[in-house]
Motif scaffolding. Structure first.
Motif, PDB file in Angstrom:
ATOM      1  N   MET A 187       0.852  -1.199   0.000  1.00  0.00           N
ATOM      2  CA  MET A 187       0.000   0.000   0.000  1.00  0.00           C
ATOM      3  C   MET A 187       0.885   1.246   0.000  1.00  0.00           C
ATOM      4  O   MET A 187       1.759   1.395   0.835  1.00  0.00           O
ATOM      5  CB  MET A 187      -0.898   0.004   1.232  1.00  0.00           C
ATOM      6  N   SER A 188       0.678   2.115  -0.970  1.00  0.00           N
ATOM      7  CA  SER A 188       1.459   3.338  -1.058  1.00  0.00           C
ATOM      8  C   SER A 188       1.055   4.301   0.051  1.00  0.00           C
ATOM      9  O   SER A 188      -0.107   4.377   0.449  1.00  0.00           O
ATOM     10  CB  SER A 188       1.241   3.995  -2.423  1.00  0.00           C
ATOM     11  N   ILE A 189       2.037   5.041   0.535  1.00  0.00           N
ATOM     12  CA  ILE A 189       1.787   6.010   1.594  1.00  0.00           C
ATOM     13  C   ILE A 189       1.750   7.404   0.983  1.00  0.00           C
ATOM     14  O   ILE A 189       2.695   7.832   0.319  1.00  0.00           O
ATOM     15  CB  ILE A 189       2.881   5.928   2.672  1.00  0.00           C
ATOM     16  N   TYR A 190       0.649   8.093   1.186  1.00  0.00           N
ATOM     17  CA  TYR A 190       0.528   9.452   0.682  1.00  0.00           C
ATOM     18  C   TYR A 190      -0.365  10.251   1.620  1.00  0.00           C
ATOM     19  O   TYR A 190      -1.125   9.700   2.426  1.00  0.00           O
ATOM     20  CB  TYR A 190      -0.042   9.478  -0.741  1.00  0.00           C
ATOM     21  N   THR A 191      -0.257  11.578   1.499  1.00  0.00           N
ATOM     22  CA  THR A 191      -1.102  12.485   2.264  1.00  0.00           C
ATOM     23  C   THR A 191      -2.104  13.135   1.323  1.00  0.00           C
ATOM     24  O   THR A 191      -1.705  13.700   0.291  1.00  0.00           O
ATOM     25  CB  THR A 191      -0.255  13.577   2.939  1.00  0.00           C
ATOM     26  N   PRO A 192      -3.401  13.071   1.621  1.00  0.00           N
ATOM     27  CA  PRO A 192      -4.382  13.750   0.770  1.00  0.00           C
ATOM     28  C   PRO A 192      -4.222  15.268   0.856  1.00  0.00           C
ATOM     29  O   PRO A 192      -3.956  15.816   1.930  1.00  0.00           O
ATOM     30  CB  PRO A 192      -5.735  13.305   1.347  1.00  0.00           C
ATOM     31  N   ILE A 193      -4.357  15.927  -0.265  1.00  0.00           N
ATOM     32  CA  ILE A 193      -4.309  17.389  -0.339  1.00  0.00           C
ATOM     33  C   ILE A 193      -5.650  17.893  -0.842  1.00  0.00           C
ATOM     34  O   ILE A 193      -6.161  17.418  -1.856  1.00  0.00           O
ATOM     35  CB  ILE A 193      -3.201  17.871  -1.291  1.00  0.00           C
ATOM     36  N   SER A 194      -6.228  18.838  -0.142  1.00  0.00           N
ATOM     37  CA  SER A 194      -7.442  19.505  -0.606  1.00  0.00           C
ATOM     38  C   SER A 194      -7.108  20.964  -0.865  1.00  0.00           C
ATOM     39  O   SER A 194      -6.459  21.612  -0.041  1.00  0.00           O
ATOM     40  CB  SER A 194      -8.555  19.409   0.442  1.00  0.00           C
TER      41      SER A 194
END
Length: 294
Positions: free
Chosen positions: A1-8
């Protein structure tokens, strides 16, 4: 599972937009040591298409921003369908870069994402340090455009994940003849979402296809050719082409290489429009290309 931070973030006209932020993971490179990468998907796709490429790039020490273009994925649908065009999309990308404080980035544009990249180059070349155009250019094959127009925006919903995988296989098997059932199932999870009634719907506003269905998206234009020359003659540019592509056929690829003699080129065998960029031939070319950049 890739690790990322959602950006709004919010577009200049007030639309809620979304992107994924994958941090640089190389142990010997700082977060900001190397230029970041902005990945832009194709017409009916979304940021999840880069969920396997992004970790490869982050392992090279680069931060990766994968966007959901307006009307796709987690980005809001636009109440004005006329805004579904490269000029507006490019403005959204510039807005995101400014909000993140990115003065320069390497752009990766798949299909429509490459058209957006060229549009950014025409308006704000200073933002682009280098570009990877994935199976796209300023001259496109009518055959590929007609095929895409035949399915884009025309599927309302399906009843099961197996049906979703079958739908994607039906419209893409000509481009990915070696895909396994497992791979089509993975694509289905990226492309569809489950609604409250249990049915599955594609993760985009059907109105995004208006331009290609009505013929407003032309195979070429003077503005597109000028934007490409501005980009490929003034910034390091790599064209990745699927050997089976019906959108960038050999004729179009030859035109691009003649128009920009410094254009770097890689071809992915047994794949059509558009490579996922995780194929060995594509990854090798991308690694070599990025290795020469700051």
């Amino acid at each position: 599972m890739s690790i990322y931070t959602p950006i709004s973030y919010t577009s200049s006209d007030g639309l809620a937009l979304y992107a994924r932020d994958y941090p640089a993971s190389s142990p010997d490179a700082g977060v900001s040591a190397l230029l970041p990468v902005i990945c832009i998907h194709g017409l009916t796709r979304n940021s999840a298409d880069f969920d396997e490429l992004a970790p490869e790039l982050s392992a090279m020490g680069r931060r990766v921003i994968a966007v959901d273009v307006r009307g796709r994925g987690h980005s809001a649908h636009d109440p004005n369908p006329d805004n579904y065009n490269p000029a507006v999309y490019a403005g959204d990308i510039v807005r995101l870069a400014e909000e993140l404080g990115l003065s320069r980035a390497i752009f990766v544009g798949t299909s429509m994402g490459g058209l957006i990249t060229m549009t950014v180059a025409a308006r704000r070349l200073d933002l682009i340090a280098a570009a990877i155009l994935n199976d796209v250019g300023p001259v496109l094959s009518v055959r590929g455009l007609q095929r895409i127009a035949g399915y884009a925006g025309r599927c309302n919903s399906v009843a099961s994940w197996d049906a979703a995988a079958d739908y994607l296989r039906d419209i893409n098997a000509c481009a990915f003849p070696a895909n396994s059932s497992e791979e089509w199932g993975k694509w289905a999870r990226r492309a569809f979402e489950q609604k409250d009634d249990g049915r599955l719907a594609l993760r985009y506003d059907p109105n995004i296809a208006n331009a290609i269905q009505t013929g407003k998206l032309r195979p070429t234009s003077l503005a597109a050719r000028m934007a490409f020359r501005r980009l490929a003659r003034r910034r390091p540019t790599l064209l990745v082409r699927g050997a089976l592509s019906d959108l960038v056929e050999q004729e179009q690829a030859d035109w691009m290489r003649k128009a920009a003699p410094e254009l770097q080129y890689a071809e992915v065998p047994n794949v059509g429009h558009a490579p996922m960029l995780t194929e060995p031939e594509a990854l090798e070319a991308i690694r070599a290309f990025l290795a020469k950049l700051p």
